[in-house]
Design a protein around this motif. Structure first.
Motif, PDB file in Angstrom:
ATOM      1  N   GLY A  92       0.849  -1.190   0.000  1.00 13.13           N
ATOM      2  CA  GLY A  92       0.000   0.000   0.000  1.00 13.13           C
ATOM      3  C   GLY A  92       0.883   1.237   0.000  1.00 13.13           C
ATOM      4  N   SER A  93       0.639   2.142   0.966  1.00 16.77           N
ATOM      5  CA  SER A  93       1.447   3.366   1.039  1.00 16.77           C
ATOM      6  C   SER A  93       2.713   3.182   1.870  1.00 16.77           C
ATOM      7  N   THR A  94       2.902   1.994   2.431  1.00 15.60           N
ATOM      8  CA  THR A  94       4.096   1.728   3.226  1.00 15.60           C
ATOM      9  C   THR A  94       5.276   1.392   2.317  1.00 15.60           C
ATOM     10  N   GLN A  95       6.398   2.026   2.558  1.00 17.61           N
ATOM     11  CA  GLN A  95       7.627   1.735   1.832  1.00 17.61           C
ATOM     12  C   GLN A  95       8.640   1.172   2.830  1.00 17.61           C
ATOM     13  N   LEU A  96       9.225   0.038   2.494  1.00 11.55           N
ATOM     14  CA  LEU A  96      10.233  -0.594   3.349  1.00 11.55           C
ATOM     15  C   LEU A  96      11.507  -0.749   2.538  1.00 11.55           C
ATOM     16  N   ARG A  97      12.572  -0.173   3.046  1.00 13.08           N
ATOM     17  CA  ARG A  97      13.879  -0.307   2.396  1.00 13.08           C
ATOM     18  C   ARG A  97      14.766  -1.167   3.278  1.00 13.08           C
ATOM     19  N   LYS A 165      27.585 -11.666  13.498  1.00 11.98           N
ATOM     20  CA  LYS A 165      27.798 -10.252  13.160  1.00 11.98           C
ATOM     21  C   LYS A 165      28.643 -10.070  11.904  1.00 11.98           C
ATOM     22  N   GLY A 166      28.581 -11.039  11.001  1.00 10.54           N
ATOM     23  CA  GLY A 166      29.279 -10.919   9.724  1.00 10.54           C
ATOM     24  C   GLY A 166      28.578  -9.968   8.771  1.00 10.54           C
ATOM     25  N   PHE A 167      27.251  -9.803   8.934  1.00 11.52           N
ATOM     26  CA  PHE A 167      26.500  -8.827   8.155  1.00 11.52           C
ATOM     27  C   PHE A 167      25.319  -8.350   8.984  1.00 11.52           C
ATOM     28  N   VAL A 168      24.742  -7.246   8.555  1.00 15.80           N
ATOM     29  CA  VAL A 168      23.641  -6.618   9.287  1.00 15.80           C
ATOM     30  C   VAL A 168      22.518  -6.291   8.307  1.00 15.80           C
ATOM     31  N   ILE A 169      21.279  -6.584   8.705  1.00 16.28           N
ATOM     32  CA  ILE A 169      20.109  -6.166   7.927  1.00 16.28           C
ATOM     33  C   ILE A 169      19.614  -4.861   8.524  1.00 16.28           C
ATOM     34  N   GLU A 170      19.632  -3.792   7.724  1.00 20.54           N
ATOM     35  CA  GLU A 170      19.141  -2.487   8.157  1.00 20.54           C
ATOM     36  C   GLU A 170      17.849  -2.192   7.411  1.00 20.54           C
ATOM     37  N   ALA A 171      16.806  -1.807   8.136  1.00 22.62           N
ATOM     38  CA  ALA A 171      15.495  -1.566   7.539  1.00 22.62           C
ATOM     39  C   ALA A 171      14.963  -0.203   7.952  1.00 22.62           C
ATOM     40  N   THR A 172      14.402   0.530   6.986  1.00 17.28           N
ATOM     41  CA  THR A 172      13.694   1.768   7.289  1.00 17.28           C
ATOM     42  C   THR A 172      12.316   1.679   6.647  1.00 17.28           C
ATOM     43  N   ALA A 173      11.291   2.037   7.423  1.00 19.61           N
ATOM     44  CA  ALA A 173       9.908   1.977   6.936  1.00 19.61           C
ATOM     45  C   ALA A 173       9.277   3.350   7.062  1.00 19.61           C
ATOM     46  N   THR A 174       8.572   3.770   6.008  1.00 19.60           N
ATOM     47  CA  THR A 174       7.857   5.041   6.016  1.00 19.60           C
ATOM     48  C   THR A 174       6.469   4.830   5.430  1.00 19.60           C
ATOM     49  N   GLY A 175       5.603   5.800   5.639  1.00 21.53           N
ATOM     50  CA  GLY A 175       4.248   5.738   5.099  1.00 21.53           C
ATOM     51  C   GLY A 175       3.262   5.218   6.123  1.00 21.53           C
ATOM     52  N   ALA A 176       1.983   5.327   5.772  1.00 19.23           N
ATOM     53  CA  ALA A 176       0.925   4.848   6.665  1.00 19.23           C
ATOM     54  C   ALA A 176       0.957   3.323   6.715  1.00 19.23           C
ATOM     55  N   GLY A 177       0.473   2.773   7.788  1.00 14.11           N
ATOM     56  CA  GLY A 177       0.402   1.316   7.901  1.00 14.11           C
ATOM     57  C   GLY A 177       1.739   0.664   8.131  1.00 14.11           C
ATOM     58  N   GLN A 178       2.591   1.276   8.935  1.00 15.06           N
ATOM     59  CA  GLN A 178       3.916   0.707   9.178  1.00 15.06           C
ATOM     60  C   GLN A 178       3.849  -0.592   9.971  1.00 15.06           C
ATOM     61  N   GLY A 179       2.672  -0.900  10.497  1.00 20.03           N
ATOM     62  CA  GLY A 179       2.498  -2.183  11.169  1.00 20.03           C
ATOM     63  C   GLY A 179       2.756  -3.343  10.230  1.00 20.03           C
ATOM     64  N   GLU A 180       2.461  -3.164   8.933  1.00 16.84           N
ATOM     65  CA  GLU A 180       2.736  -4.214   7.939  1.00 16.84           C
ATOM     66  C   GLU A 180       4.236  -4.456   7.831  1.00 16.84           C
ATOM     67  N   ALA A 181       5.015  -3.384   7.859  1.00 21.08           N
ATOM     68  CA  ALA A 181       6.470  -3.528   7.805  1.00 21.08           C
ATOM     69  C   ALA A 181       6.975  -4.241   9.054  1.00 21.08           C
ATOM     70  N   GLU A 182       6.408  -3.881  10.202  1.00 19.34           N
ATOM     71  CA  GLU A 182       6.817  -4.536  11.445  1.00 19.34           C
ATOM     72  C   GLU A 182       6.488  -6.025  11.408  1.00 19.34           C
ATOM     73  N   ARG A 183       5.308  -6.366  10.871  1.00 23.47           N
ATOM     74  CA  ARG A 183       4.927  -7.791  10.768  1.00 23.47           C
ATOM     75  C   ARG A 183       5.874  -8.543   9.843  1.00 23.47           C
ATOM     76  N   LEU A 184       6.258  -7.920   8.735  1.00 22.09           N
ATOM     77  CA  LEU A 184       7.193  -8.580   7.823  1.00 22.09           C
ATOM     78  C   LEU A 184       8.545  -8.788   8.503  1.00 22.09           C
ATOM     79  N   LEU A 185       9.042  -7.775   9.190  1.00 21.46           N
ATOM     80  CA  LEU A 185      10.336  -7.902   9.859  1.00 21.46           C
ATOM     81  C   LEU A 185      10.294  -8.943  10.976  1.00 21.46           C
ATOM     82  N   GLN A 186       9.117  -9.167  11.557  1.00 23.71           N
ATOM     83  CA  GLN A 186       8.985 -10.198  12.584  1.00 23.71           C
ATOM     84  C   GLN A 186       9.241 -11.597  12.026  1.00 23.71           C
ATOM     85  N   THR A 187       9.140 -11.754  10.691  1.00 23.67           N
ATOM     86  CA  THR A 187       9.383 -13.068  10.077  1.00 23.67           C
ATOM     87  C   THR A 187      10.864 -13.300   9.786  1.00 23.67           C
TER      88      THR A 187
END
Length: 197
Positions: A92-97, A165-187
């Motif tokens: 939707g309007s949520t962007q996850l990088r 600690k050989g690599f790191v996943i960095e995530a930034t989420a913007t837009g409405a409905g960021q709960g969807e991004a949080e749910r995805l990152l929970q997986t």
């Protein structure tokens, strides 16, 4: 001589407006082309849908790989993504990088957060991150999360170092409905693969 000067007079342009016709036609063609591309971009999807339940390996290094499992409604933007390096996802309007960082040395989680803070500022000098809070995914992967503020928007920032600690996943989420991004990152989960420490 009079005949030659008569011929030259008729060969000259009729006035200053005669040069505007080709320029006007060229401008009209450019406007039509740009408007056509804008229309095509609104009609055709710019992202590729990801099937619900699909797992995707987003990084692999030093004996571990990081995987996400998607819920409904997610899409990936291939033009803005590079496998194993960075991804742009939308819901939707949520962007996850997502960015995969490879630290030069083993760093503490707080040092990794400071590194992410610097990276976010490079992309947007007005951006800042709050102090982080611990976060744990459903599979037990531990990381840090905080709020990201900038002149453009407010969102969340999250990082998960791989177990060694050989690599790191960095995530930034913007837009409405960021709960969807949080749910995805929970997986997010880190699986061991052969050949690494």
């Amino acid at each position: 001589m009079v005949e030659a000067s008569e011929g030259l007079r008729h060969a000259r342009p009729r006035g200053p407006r005669s040069g505007w016709v080709p320029l006007g036609v060229s401008t009209a063609v450019v406007v039509v082309l740009l408007g056509g591309w804008a229309l095509v971009n609104t009609v055709l999807p710019s992202g590729t849908p990801v099937a619900a339940g699909q797992s995707m390996t987003i990084a692999s290094a030093e004996g571990h790989e990081a995987k996400l499992t998607f819920g409904r409604g997610w899409e990936i933007f291939p033009g803005d993504s590079s496998a194993g390096d960075n991804y742009r996802l939308g819901h939707g309007s949520t962007q996850l990088r997502l960015n995969v960082a490879l630290p030069e040395r083993r760093a503490s989680d707080i040092e990794l957060w400071e590194g992410m803070r610097n990276i976010v500022r490079v992309g947007d000098p007005s951006a800042s991150l709050t102090d982080p809070q611990p976060v744990t995914t459903a599979s037990g992967a531990e990381g840090l999360t905080g709020v990201m503020h900038s002149n453009r928007n407010t969102g969340t920032a999250t990082l998960f170092p791989s177990p060694n600690k050989g690599f790191v996943i960095e995530a930034t989420a913007t837009g409405a409905g960021q709960g969807e991004a949080e749910r995805l990152l929970q997986t997010l989960r880190f699986d061991r693969v052969g050949g690494g420490a």
